[in-house]
Enzyme design. Sequence first.
Site, PDB file in Angstrom:
ATOM      1  N   SER A 692       8.049  -4.587 -10.400  1.00 19.78           N
ATOM      2  CA  SER A 692       8.459  -4.947  -8.709  1.00 19.78           C
ATOM      3  C   SER A 692       7.625  -6.238  -8.394  1.00 19.78           C
ATOM      4  O   SER A 692       7.620  -6.595  -7.392  1.00 19.78           O
ATOM      5  CB  SER A 692       7.853  -3.820  -8.234  1.00 19.78           C
ATOM      6  OG  SER A 692       6.496  -3.652  -8.459  1.00 19.78           O
ATOM      7  N   LYS A 735       3.485   1.026  -0.452  1.00 19.69           N
ATOM      8  CA  LYS A 735       3.163  -0.315  -0.288  1.00 19.69           C
ATOM      9  C   LYS A 735       3.190  -0.697   1.253  1.00 19.69           C
ATOM     10  O   LYS A 735       2.258  -1.543   1.367  1.00 19.69           O
ATOM     11  CB  LYS A 735       4.658  -1.156  -1.212  1.00 19.69           C
ATOM     12  CG  LYS A 735       4.344  -0.779  -2.587  1.00 19.69           C
ATOM     13  CD  LYS A 735       5.571  -1.445  -3.364  1.00 19.69           C
ATOM     14  CE  LYS A 735       5.604  -1.176  -4.863  1.00 19.69           C
ATOM     15  NZ  LYS A 735       6.810  -1.613  -5.600  1.00 19.69           N
TER      16      LYS A 735
END
Length: 792
Positions: A692, A735
Site C-alpha cells: 500500500s 488509515k
Amino acid sequence: MNDQNPAAEESREEPVSIPDVLPAMALKDAVLFPFVMVPLSVGRDRSIAAVDQALAENRLLLLLAQRDPSQENPGPKDLYDVGTVAGIMRMIKLPDNRIRILVQGLARARVEYFVQEEPHLKARIVRLDEPAAEGANLELEAFIRTVRANLERVVELGKQVSPEVMLIATSLEDGARLADLVASNLSLKPDEAQKVLETIDLKQRLHLVNEFLLHEIALLEVQRQISSQVQGEMDKSHREFLLRQQLKQIQKELGESDDLEVEIERYRGLITEKQLPEEAKAEAEKQLKRLRNTNAESAEASVIRTYMDWLTGLPWNVSSTDNLDLANARTVLDEDHYDLEKIKQRILEFLAVRKLKADSKGPILCFVGPPGVGKTSLGRSIARALGRKFQRLSLGGVHDEAEIRGHRRTYVGALPGRIVQGINHAGTANPVFVLDEIDKIGADYRGDPSAALLEVLDPEQNFTFRDHYLDVPFDLSKVLFIATANVTETIQPAFLDRMEVITLSGYTEEEKLRIARTHLIPKQVRENGLADGAVRFTDKGLRHLIGSYTREAGLRNLEREIGSVCRKVAVRVAEGKTSPVVATPKRIEAFLGPVKFLAEEQLREDRVGVCTGLAWTPVGGDILHVEALSLPGKGELRLTGHLGEVMKESAQAALSYLRANAAALGIDAAFFDANSLHIHVPAGAIPKDGPSAGVTLLTAMASVASGRPIRRDIAMTGEITLRGEVLPVGGIKEKMLAALRAGIREVGLPKENQRDLAELPPGPRRTLKVHLLATAADALRLALRDAPAKSA
C-alpha cells in the site's frame, strides 16, 4: 565365621591355666564371650593354621573380632586389642578343606603385641580377670534383677531365645556371667558386642547390657504394633467381605436388588428421562449389560460408570428458549457495547430469522479484529440478549486433536472433547459457544485441531457430530458458534470458508472517549473503591490519556491507564484527602509520568523527497514519512528502514515506472544514469511491509528526480503497478482516522476504495477531503508542487 548357636554352661569352672603366648584367629562378624560355646566354620589359611597349632599344643586359641568384617586377610592393625581365649572342644574336617570347630570362651585377654604374623597370627596376651564379688551390694543386685526382668520382657515380645539360656539366666547369680550371657543372645552388632567385651567394671557392663535390652524392647514393641495394625486391617477387610457376601445372599433370599442393580436401574431411569436418541440408547444398554457382568469393584466397572455418567448427563433434548424480542436485544447490545453497528445488525437479523423460522440452523460467526476491541465480550452480550447459556473455549496454543474430538475409551483417564464438555457444563443443547483465538491453533504429531473443527463448524455436518469418547452422534446444529481471531491469514482456508467473517476495526478517538465515559471510568471507579465524583476526567485530559499513553485499536490499555489514575486517587482518599480530583492533562502527567507515545505529526513545510503515507498496523492506523535522497551513482536503489520483501518490490516497481515514463512526467532521463536513490522509512526498528506504500514511494522518488516539493498537507495510500495503475488496499478506515489524528485533512485513495468510505463515522467523513486516484499520474499531480525547489 557362621552358624553361631550360643550355649552356656550352668556353673563357673575353675580358672584355666592360660599361657602368655597363644595362636590368634580373626572373627569376621561376631564376638565370643567367656563361658559361651559357639560352633565356628574356618576356611582362611591363616585361621586353619592357627587352629592346627592350638590342637597341637594345648587346644587354646585367642579369638579377636575384626574392625572391618569385609577384609579377607586382616593384619594385627585390623583387629581389636581385647578378645577371648577359647578352648577347642571339638574339630571336624569338611570335604572342601574347611574345618568346623566347637569352641568355648574361657576368659577375656588383651593383646600386648603380636609375636608373628605368618603362617598364622601369634600374640602375647595379658589375661583380664573378672573383678571379685564385693559381698552384699544392693545396687548390683538391682542391676541383675533388672537385666533378668528385661530379658524376660524381650522373650515375651517375641525374641527367639532358647529355653536353656532362659533357665540358666534365671538361676545365675554371677553378674558378670549374666551380662555376657545376655549380650551373646541379643544379636548385637560386632562393635556393640565388642564394647560389652571390653567393659571390665561389672556395674558398667550390666548397665550397658541393660541399655541394649531396653533398645531391643522398644524395637519389638514397635514391630508388634505394626503387625497388630496390619493384622487388624486384614481382619477388618476379611470381615467386611464376608458381611457383604452374607448381605447379598440375604437380599437374594428376600428378593431385593443389590447396589449394582439399583445403580443400573438409576441409569435406565436417566436414559428414559433424557430421551436419548436410538443409537445412544442402544449403546447405553450395551454398556449396562457389560456392567452387570463385570465385578463391581473392578477398574472396568469404574470406566463403564464414568462413560454412563457422561452419556446420561448430556442435555440431549434440553434447550433454552430464545428471547426473540428484537427491541430487548438491541437494548442489551447497546448497553454492553458502543457502536459496532454491523455486528448488532447481524444479531438482529439472526433473531428475526429465528422468529420467522424456528428450526433454522445457527450461523457460524467469526469476529476478526485487533486485540481489545471486544470480540469475546460480544459473545457474552449475544448470549445475554438471546437468553442462552454462555460457554467459552480458548484455542490459543492447542495442538491436540483430542482436545476437540475427545480420547478413545481405550486410554486411561479418557474424557470427551472440550466441545462436549462445554455443552455438558452449559446444561443446554443450544448455548452460545465462543471459540476464542482460532487463528492461534497449532498442529503437530497429535493431529490438527482445526481439521477436527471442520465438522463442528459445518451446519450441514455438525448435527451428527461424533465425539471419540462418546462414539455416538450428538446434534451441534442448535449451538450458536462464534469464533474470534486477530487475523485470518493463519486460519486454514477450508476452516475459514465455513464461517461468516465480520471484521471489527479499531475505535476512533471520539468512540474511545464515549466508551471511556460510559463504561470504563465508572467500572474502574467502582473496582478501586471510589465514590462517585471522587475523580472527574475532563475531555482534554481524557484525549491526552488516549493519544499520549495508549497506542492501540482496542481499549485494554486505555482501561488499564484509567485504572492507574483511579488507584492514585484511591491513595489520596485513603490518606484523608477527600477533595475531588479533576484529571486534566497536567494532572494525568503527574499521575502517570512522561507521555509514552509521541504521535506522528504533519510536516511543518513542503519538502523535496519527503512524502506522507498512510499505514495499517495491528493496533490501528498510523502515518509514516517516506524519505528519498539522490546520490551520485549509476541508478542503483538502496532501501532502509526494516522493510519487508513486498514493500521493497513496490519500490522497485515505482522506480521502473519513473524511468520508463520520465519524459511524460517532466523528468530528465539522464538523472537516473548519473544518480542513485536512497529510500528510507523512519522508525527503523519497526518492521514494515505491504504494497500500500506504492504511490507514496513513487511520489518521493519523483520529487527527488524532478526537484519539485511534495505537499505536506496531504497523505496517500495505494498499490502501484508497472502500467501506472493505482490498485485498492485495505484498512481504509484505520488509515483515514490516523490522518485525522495527525492533523491532515486531505487524503489520496485508490479509486476502487471509494466503497470503503461508507465505513467512516459521519464526523470524519465530513472533515476529510478525499481525492480518488486511478493512475500514478493522478497521484503525482495531486502531491507535487508545480515550482521546482531545492531538495532538503
